[in-house]
Design an enzyme around this catalytic site. Structure first.
Site, PDB file in Angstrom:
ATOM      1  N   LYS A  88     -84.019 122.276  54.334  1.00 32.10           N
ATOM      2  CA  LYS A  88     -83.072 121.166  54.182  1.00 32.10           C
ATOM      3  C   LYS A  88     -81.720 121.736  53.818  1.00 32.10           C
ATOM      4  O   LYS A  88     -81.612 122.585  52.918  1.00 32.10           O
ATOM      5  CB  LYS A  88     -83.556 120.238  53.045  1.00 32.10           C
ATOM      6  CG  LYS A  88     -82.643 119.055  52.803  1.00 32.10           C
ATOM      7  CD  LYS A  88     -82.916 117.909  53.754  1.00 32.10           C
ATOM      8  CE  LYS A  88     -81.815 116.879  53.804  1.00 32.10           C
ATOM      9  NZ  LYS A  88     -80.755 117.174  54.817  1.00 32.10           N
ATOM     10  N   GLN A 109     -78.856 127.068  48.813  1.00 31.03           N
ATOM     11  CA  GLN A 109     -79.484 125.756  48.995  1.00 31.03           C
ATOM     12  C   GLN A 109     -80.946 125.751  48.504  1.00 31.03           C
ATOM     13  O   GLN A 109     -81.438 124.735  48.019  1.00 31.03           O
ATOM     14  CB  GLN A 109     -79.423 125.391  50.486  1.00 31.03           C
ATOM     15  CG  GLN A 109     -79.616 123.917  50.783  1.00 31.03           C
ATOM     16  CD  GLN A 109     -78.345 123.097  50.604  1.00 31.03           C
ATOM     17  OE1 GLN A 109     -77.295 123.481  51.068  1.00 31.03           O
ATOM     18  NE2 GLN A 109     -78.456 121.960  49.945  1.00 31.03           N
ATOM     19  N   LYS A 112     -80.731 125.128  44.724  1.00 31.09           N
ATOM     20  CA  LYS A 112     -80.148 123.804  44.471  1.00 31.09           C
ATOM     21  C   LYS A 112     -81.183 122.716  44.750  1.00 31.09           C
ATOM     22  O   LYS A 112     -81.396 121.809  43.949  1.00 31.09           O
ATOM     23  CB  LYS A 112     -78.936 123.618  45.392  1.00 31.09           C
ATOM     24  CG  LYS A 112     -78.204 122.314  45.207  1.00 31.09           C
ATOM     25  CD  LYS A 112     -77.273 121.983  46.365  1.00 31.09           C
ATOM     26  CE  LYS A 112     -76.259 123.075  46.658  1.00 31.09           C
ATOM     27  NZ  LYS A 112     -75.180 122.605  47.563  1.00 31.09           N
ATOM     28  N   LYS A 124     -79.568 126.196  56.241  1.00 32.47           N
ATOM     29  CA  LYS A 124     -78.168 125.848  56.522  1.00 32.47           C
ATOM     30  C   LYS A 124     -77.865 126.221  57.957  1.00 32.47           C
ATOM     31  O   LYS A 124     -78.505 127.126  58.514  1.00 32.47           O
ATOM     32  CB  LYS A 124     -77.229 126.637  55.597  1.00 32.47           C
ATOM     33  CG  LYS A 124     -75.858 126.028  55.461  1.00 32.47           C
ATOM     34  CD  LYS A 124     -75.820 124.954  54.377  1.00 32.47           C
ATOM     35  CE  LYS A 124     -74.498 124.276  54.275  1.00 32.47           C
ATOM     36  NZ  LYS A 124     -74.455 123.410  53.073  1.00 32.47           N
ATOM     37  N   GLY A 163     -74.687 117.014  56.832  1.00 34.15           N
ATOM     38  CA  GLY A 163     -73.297 117.424  57.001  1.00 34.15           C
ATOM     39  C   GLY A 163     -72.873 118.488  56.007  1.00 34.15           C
ATOM     40  O   GLY A 163     -73.590 118.827  55.065  1.00 34.15           O
ATOM     41  N   ASP A 164     -71.711 119.030  56.235  1.00 32.53           N
ATOM     42  CA  ASP A 164     -71.024 119.958  55.324  1.00 32.53           C
ATOM     43  C   ASP A 164     -69.576 119.973  55.825  1.00 32.53           C
ATOM     44  O   ASP A 164     -69.140 119.012  56.478  1.00 32.53           O
ATOM     45  CB  ASP A 164     -71.673 121.353  55.365  1.00 32.53           C
ATOM     46  CG  ASP A 164     -71.232 122.251  54.202  1.00 32.53           C
ATOM     47  OD1 ASP A 164     -71.794 122.134  53.104  1.00 32.53           O
ATOM     48  OD2 ASP A 164     -70.307 123.067  54.381  1.00 32.53           O
ATOM     49  N   THR A 207     -72.204 113.438  46.605  1.00 32.46           N
ATOM     50  CA  THR A 207     -71.861 114.749  46.034  1.00 32.46           C
ATOM     51  C   THR A 207     -70.764 114.583  44.981  1.00 32.46           C
ATOM     52  O   THR A 207     -70.850 115.126  43.866  1.00 32.46           O
ATOM     53  CB  THR A 207     -71.419 115.736  47.134  1.00 32.46           C
ATOM     54  OG1 THR A 207     -72.337 115.654  48.220  1.00 32.46           O
ATOM     55  CG2 THR A 207     -71.387 117.152  46.603  1.00 32.46           C
ATOM     56  N   ASN A 238     -64.923 115.009  52.061  1.00 30.13           N
ATOM     57  CA  ASN A 238     -65.961 114.119  51.539  1.00 30.13           C
ATOM     58  C   ASN A 238     -66.218 114.309  50.049  1.00 30.13           C
ATOM     59  O   ASN A 238     -66.238 113.344  49.280  1.00 30.13           O
ATOM     60  CB  ASN A 238     -67.252 114.338  52.346  1.00 30.13           C
ATOM     61  CG  ASN A 238     -68.408 113.552  51.763  1.00 30.13           C
ATOM     62  OD1 ASN A 238     -69.200 114.081  50.986  1.00 30.13           O
ATOM     63  ND2 ASN A 238     -68.483 112.290  52.089  1.00 30.13           N
ATOM     64  N   SER A 376     -79.677 112.894  50.019  1.00 29.15           N
ATOM     65  CA  SER A 376     -80.295 113.162  51.324  1.00 29.15           C
ATOM     66  C   SER A 376     -81.820 113.066  51.196  1.00 29.15           C
ATOM     67  O   SER A 376     -82.497 112.508  52.064  1.00 29.15           O
ATOM     68  CB  SER A 376     -79.938 114.565  51.819  1.00 29.15           C
ATOM     69  OG  SER A 376     -78.683 114.587  52.443  1.00 29.15           O
TER      70      SER A 376
HETATM   71  P1  NDP Z   1     -64.953 118.291  54.396  1.00 26.72           P
HETATM   72  O1  NDP Z   1     -64.874 118.905  55.728  1.00 26.72           O
HETATM   73  O2  NDP Z   1     -65.155 116.815  54.295  1.00 26.72           O
HETATM   74  O3  NDP Z   1     -63.682 118.661  53.526  1.00 26.72           O
HETATM   75  C1  NDP Z   1     -63.323 119.973  53.271  1.00 26.72           C
HETATM   76  C2  NDP Z   1     -62.010 119.996  52.522  1.00 26.72           C
HETATM   77  O4  NDP Z   1     -61.740 121.313  52.100  1.00 26.72           O
HETATM   78  C3  NDP Z   1     -60.839 119.556  53.381  1.00 26.72           C
HETATM   79  O5  NDP Z   1     -59.863 118.962  52.568  1.00 26.72           O
HETATM   80  C4  NDP Z   1     -60.343 120.886  53.951  1.00 26.72           C
HETATM   81  O6  NDP Z   1     -58.977 120.867  54.328  1.00 26.72           O
HETATM   82  C5  NDP Z   1     -60.566 121.813  52.766  1.00 26.72           C
HETATM   83  N1  NDP Z   1     -60.842 123.179  53.237  1.00 26.72           N
HETATM   84  C6  NDP Z   1     -61.814 123.578  54.085  1.00 26.72           C
HETATM   85  N2  NDP Z   1     -61.762 124.894  54.302  1.00 26.72           N
HETATM   86  C7  NDP Z   1     -60.731 125.336  53.579  1.00 26.72           C
HETATM   87  C8  NDP Z   1     -60.168 126.606  53.378  1.00 26.72           C
HETATM   88  N3  NDP Z   1     -60.655 127.705  53.995  1.00 26.72           N
HETATM   89  N4  NDP Z   1     -59.102 126.702  52.525  1.00 26.72           N
HETATM   90  C9  NDP Z   1     -58.615 125.590  51.903  1.00 26.72           C
HETATM   91  N5  NDP Z   1     -59.122 124.356  52.065  1.00 26.72           N
HETATM   92  C10 NDP Z   1     -60.157 124.233  52.876  1.00 26.72           C
HETATM   93  O7  NDP Z   1     -66.152 119.057  53.634  1.00 26.72           O
HETATM   94  P2  NDP Z   1     -66.959 118.606  52.340  1.00 26.72           P
HETATM   95  O8  NDP Z   1     -66.105 117.823  51.424  1.00 26.72           O
HETATM   96  O9  NDP Z   1     -68.249 118.036  52.795  1.00 26.72           O
HETATM   97  O10 NDP Z   1     -67.298 120.016  51.689  1.00 26.72           O
HETATM   98  C11 NDP Z   1     -66.469 120.636  50.707  1.00 26.72           C
HETATM   99  C12 NDP Z   1     -67.257 121.665  49.943  1.00 26.72           C
HETATM  100  O11 NDP Z   1     -68.365 121.013  49.274  1.00 26.72           O
HETATM  101  C13 NDP Z   1     -67.910 122.773  50.773  1.00 26.72           C
HETATM  102  O12 NDP Z   1     -67.960 123.954  50.007  1.00 26.72           O
HETATM  103  C14 NDP Z   1     -69.339 122.265  50.982  1.00 26.72           C
HETATM  104  O13 NDP Z   1     -70.228 123.324  51.251  1.00 26.72           O
HETATM  105  C15 NDP Z   1     -69.595 121.639  49.627  1.00 26.72           C
HETATM  106  N6  NDP Z   1     -70.668 120.641  49.555  1.00 26.72           N
HETATM  107  C16 NDP Z   1     -70.702 119.579  50.426  1.00 26.72           C
HETATM  108  C17 NDP Z   1     -71.683 118.626  50.302  1.00 26.72           C
HETATM  109  C18 NDP Z   1     -71.725 117.416  51.157  1.00 26.72           C
HETATM  110  O14 NDP Z   1     -72.622 116.605  50.969  1.00 26.72           O
HETATM  111  N7  NDP Z   1     -70.802 117.217  52.075  1.00 26.72           N
HETATM  112  C19 NDP Z   1     -72.752 118.759  49.297  1.00 26.72           C
HETATM  113  C20 NDP Z   1     -72.585 119.883  48.393  1.00 26.72           C
HETATM  114  C21 NDP Z   1     -71.583 120.781  48.549  1.00 26.72           C
HETATM  115  P3  NDP Z   1     -58.528 120.363  55.791  1.00 26.72           P
HETATM  116  O15 NDP Z   1     -58.534 118.875  55.732  1.00 26.72           O
HETATM  117  O16 NDP Z   1     -57.187 120.955  55.963  1.00 26.72           O
HETATM  118  O17 NDP Z   1     -59.537 120.899  56.737  1.00 26.72           O
HETATM  119  O1  2IT Z   2     -74.270 122.007  50.345  1.00 24.74           O
HETATM  120  C1  2IT Z   2     -74.964 120.983  50.363  1.00 24.74           C
HETATM  121  O2  2IT Z   2     -75.781 120.715  49.478  1.00 24.74           O
HETATM  122  C2  2IT Z   2     -74.796 120.050  51.491  1.00 24.74           C
HETATM  123  N1  2IT Z   2     -73.947 120.271  52.359  1.00 24.74           N
HETATM  124  C3  2IT Z   2     -75.684 118.834  51.615  1.00 24.74           C
HETATM  125  C4  2IT Z   2     -76.959 119.201  52.307  1.00 24.74           C
HETATM  126  C5  2IT Z   2     -77.856 118.030  52.630  1.00 24.74           C
HETATM  127  O3  2IT Z   2     -78.899 118.310  53.248  1.00 24.74           O
HETATM  128  O4  2IT Z   2     -77.577 116.889  52.294  1.00 24.74           O
END
Ligand code: NDP
Ligand code: 2IT
Length: 444
Positions: A88, A109, A112, A124, A163-164, A207, A238, A376
């Site tokens: 997952k 993961q 976590k 992943k 997603g991520d 998250t 997100n 999830s």
């Molecule tokens: P999104 O794609 O929704 O948003 C990512 C954000 O981070 C955007 O604002 C993006 O800017 C910025 N960003 C991405 N890459 C870079 C970079 N190299 N340098 C600076 N800014 C950057 O992703 P999420 O919000 O889903 O994910 C954010 C983080 O949280 C990641 O590390 C992800 O692994 C982690 N995460 C996500 C989960 C989820 O459920 N979605 C769960 C747990 C952890 P821009 O708009 O310019 O692209």
């Molecule tokens: O980093 C993370 O925990 C996620 N992107 C969410 C993974 C999931 O299966 O919901």
């Protein structure tokens, strides 16, 4: 073999995979006390078995852009560990994606997911495809091509992606539609689905909300509340958006948010609905925030500058290694008391050490951002029983899970003589659960 020899062997074996080695090193360093206490772990070579993915899938993703040109990207799915349940974990679409990045994310993961208390293994995937500036039709064709290979490797009892970075509701929709067409099953194989086709309420918010529930638990332990505290949140995707929304709801003032180009600072407090309009709805740049309704807002090029903004709480919610040693020092000088990770591995190892040595409260990613994958897991539960729970019901379950993760990590840290070290607590608690399941299942 003793741990240091094993480490050397594993790092040689994965030479050049910088992010993966960084993630492994953090875990192996913090589980030393558990290895001293439970000799079977080394006897059964759990470390080497855990650091080797059960399966790595890499594939070609050809697609046609709007000009009729054939483009090729690389797709990945790392099925890392299934000891406690189906693989997952999310899918990331970003040009920086390579095998090292996907392996680090898949490795983290595992632990976590174990911490959530739900039966999910770790995995992943993703691609070096960049959704920025692509039309909806291009994103759809890419997702269809990606799933044309991935579908044969996943399934509700095998591997359940989500997603991520770069993969949100739109991409999950296209991926799910293609899976359904190819397999002729409505098996809800992805999570983060739309509410009209098997998604769960609160998954979108999970998250970010979960991160704030975790931060609240950390502060409660210190006899403090969130009310009136100043906060800085990197990213505006997100995780960042729903962290900000919950922070504001809990009485905090969010002073700054960023995207990959720069950051906005608003001394009146960030207007999160405006950020949602710009980033989630219109997919534009965060600099658009500056307008007549936000007269005191400023925009600065360069996303790293956000850590110069003085705050009580810093929540890195963008990407790996976005907060380095200098940033940590600046945060400390400016009075920051707590850093909690919404992103995966956002603090460099040097920053982590500084934070630890200087008494800043620290919520590590595996624990603090587990709310997303936890919901999830709840989405999978609802799909299995063919029912949908209300927003309040899922949110209550999320609150309880985050509180339980906090208790587990802090109690584990204490039990191993490192009170308050939540990195050690999260790593040992997650690791022991998976290791016990692996030992019970024999050498497979
Ligand atoms: P999104 O794609 O929704 O948003 C990512 C954000 O981070 C955007 O604002 C993006 O800017 C910025 N960003 C991405 N890459 C870079 C970079 N190299 N340098 C600076 N800014 C950057 O992703 P999420 O919000 O889903 O994910 C954010 C983080 O949280 C990641 O590390 C992800 O692994 C982690 N995460 C996500 C989960 C989820 O459920 N979605 C769960 C747990 C952890 P821009 O708009 O310019 O692209
Ligand atoms: O980093 C993370 O925990 C996620 N992107 C969410 C993974 C999931 O299966 O919901």
């Amino acid at each position: 073999m003793e741990l240091d020899v094993l480490k050397e062997k594993i790092y040689m074996h994965n030479k050049g995979e910088k992010e993966f080695i960084q993630a492994v090193d953090e875990v192996l360093e913090s589980i030393r006390p558990a290895l001293d206490r439970h000799h079977r772990l080394l006897e059964e070579n759990i470390i080497e078995r855990l650091c080797e993915p059960e399966r790595v899938i890499m594939f070609r993703v050809p697609w046609v852009d709007d000009n009729g040109t054939v483009q090729v990207n690389r797709g990945y799915r790392v099925e890392f560990n299934s000891a406690i349940g189906p693989y997952k974990g999310g899918l990331r679409f970003h040009p920086s994606v390579d095998l090292s990045v996907i392996k680090f994310l898949g490795f983290e993961q595992i632990f976590k997911n174990a911490l959530t208390g739900l039966p999910m293994g770790g995995g992943k995937g993703g691609s070096d495809f960049d959704p920025h500036g692509k039309s909806d039709a291009e994103v759809m064709r890419f997702c269809q091509s990606f799933m044309m290979e991935l579908y044969r490797h996943i399934g509700p009892f095998t591997d359940v992606p989500a997603g991520d970075i770069g993969v949100g509701a739109r991409e999950i929709g296209y991926l799910y539609g293609t899976y359904k067409k190819l397999t002729n099953t409505s098996s809800w194989v992805l999570t983060g689905k739309g509410l009209s086709y098997g998604g769960s309420l609160v998954r979108k918010e999970a998250t970010g909300f979960g991160l704030l529930y975790f931060v609240r638990a950390m502060l409660e332990e210190e006899g403090k509340s969130l009310e009136g505290l100043k906060c800085v949140i990197s990213g505006s995707g997100n995780v960042a958006i729903y962290a900000a929304k919950k922070a504001i709801e809990l009485g905090m003032k969010v002073l700054a948010m960023s995207d990959s180009n720069g950051y906005v600072y608003d001394e009146d407090g960030i207007d999160i609905d405006r950020i949602i309009e710009i980033k989630e709805v219109r997919r534009e740049r965060i600099r658009e925030y500056l307008d007549k309704d936000h007269p005191h807002a400023r925009y600065q090029e360069g996303s790293k500058g956000i850590w110069n903004v003085s705050c009580d709480i810093a929540l890195p919610c963008a990407t790996q290694n976005e907060l380095d040693l200098d940033n940590a020092k600046t945060l400390k000088e400016n009075g920051c008391i707590l850093i909690a990770e919404g992103a995966n591995m956002p603090c460099t190892q040097a920053a982590q050490k500084f934070i630890h040595d200087n008494g800043i409260l620290y919520g590590p990613a595996k624990a603090a951002n587990a709310g997303g994958v936890a919901v999830s897991g709840l989405e999978m539960s609802q799909n299995s029983i063919r029912l949908s729970w209300s927003f309040e019901e899922v949110d209550e379950r999320l609150k309880k899970i985050m509180k339980d993760i906090y208790k587990t990590t802090s109690k584990t840290a204490e039990a191993y003589g490192h009170r308050g070290d939540l990195v050690l607590g999260a790593n040992i608690a997650g690791f022991m659960k998976v290791a016990e399941a692996m030992m019970a299942q024999g050498i497979v």
